[in-house]
Write an enzyme that holds these catalytic residues in place. Structure first.
Site, PDB file in Angstrom:
ATOM      1  N   HIS A 225       0.808  -1.216   0.000  1.00 38.60           N
ATOM      2  CA  HIS A 225       0.000   0.000   0.000  1.00 38.60           C
ATOM      3  C   HIS A 225       0.848   1.275   0.000  1.00 38.60           C
ATOM      4  CE1 HIS A 225      -3.627   2.213   0.212  1.00 38.60           C
ATOM      5  NE2 HIS A 225      -4.324   1.363   0.936  1.00 38.60           N
ATOM      6  N   ASP A 229      -2.637   1.688  -4.390  1.00 39.58           N
ATOM      7  CA  ASP A 229      -3.777   1.849  -3.500  1.00 39.58           C
ATOM      8  C   ASP A 229      -4.852   0.789  -3.751  1.00 39.58           C
ATOM      9  OD1 ASP A 229      -2.656   4.150  -2.346  1.00 39.58           O
ATOM     10  OD2 ASP A 229      -3.442   5.404  -3.971  1.00 39.58           O
TER      11      ASP A 229
END
Length: 251
Positions: A225, A229
């Site tokens: 992450h 995303d």
């Protein structure tokens, strides 16, 4: 600290510990982490501690995927597996979402045009990830042949460290062992790994308001992450789903 036993026997010490804790444990076997198992343990711990792991899951209709594997096996006179078709569809997906065909090292997110896809293989010494290079340049028939040769070589112990290096993305398949879903751990310095699960029959509403049974497969995409995303992962899985639901076009 426990008092020493008269003869200093470690088994007596272990027995005393168990008595003090109110439990009894009989040791079956002790296995020290050595060699490859220690290396695997260290790399998994490194990945877990350093990457911001998130896993997105998507269920995909597998009717066309299964048909494509059967059709390709007949057409090419080669045993084409479901995984081979998935790899072919994955190549197109990585081309559309290059942020996942990438590594993260020294704060730099490197995106690659070349798709060097590592494929997890279970051997007696542990799990290894030999690399199928230049996936983007290969046809489904070539993927099936080369993946099988690579897997058989590794299982026979005929590989070197160079065969395990240079990956840009990893695929791990527990579907062959009957698994429905799991959380793959990223293979650093790569930024993503996808888990392939088993194909199963699921009830779905049909167009006439009734119920039909269709083949379904679940994919688990773990990603870092820090550089990609959740929305990116969702779009990646949407593209993979579309490619697999039109899998006959890959044959």
């Amino acid at each position: 600290m426990l008092p020493p036993t008269e003869n200093g026997d470690s088994s007596d010490t272990e027995r005393t510990k168990n008595e003090l804790s109110g439990t009894e444990r009989t040791v079956l076997e002790e296995r020290k982490l050595t060699g490859m198992r220690r290396t695997i343990a260290n790399r998994l711990q490194e990945s877990s501690q350093n990457a911001a792991h998130v896993t997105a899951t998507r269920e995909v209709d597998a009717e066309e995927l299964s048909r494509a594997a059967t059709l390709a096996s007949e057409r090419f006179d080669v045993d084409v597996s479901v995984l081979d078709v998935v790899l072919c569809a994955l190549s197109e997906t990585l081309a559309a979402h290059p942020g996942f065909n990438a590594t993260l090292e020294d704060g730099v997110h490197r995106l690659y045009e070349t798709q060097n896809v590592a494929i997890a293989v279970d051997i007696d010494a542990g799990l290894v990830t030999p690399v199928l290079t230049d996936l983007e340049s290969k046809s489904l028939q070539e993927i099936a042949l080369e993946r099988r040769e690579l897997t058989e070589s590794v299982q026979a112990g005929d590989y070197s460290m160079s065969d395990l290096q240079g990956g840009t993305f990893t695929v791990t398949n527990l579907g062959v062992l009957g698994v429905d879903s799991f959380t793959p751990i990223i293979n650093p310095p790569e930024v993503a790994i996808i888990g392939v699960n088993r194909i199963r029959e699921c009830a779905r509403p049909d167009e006439d308001g009734g119920v039909e049974f269709r083949k379904q497969i679940t994919f688990d995409l773990s990603f870092d992450h820090r550089v990609v995303d959740g929305a990116d992962a969702a779009r990646f899985l949407e593209t993979l789903s579309a490619n697999l639901e039109d899998a006959k076009a890959l044959v």
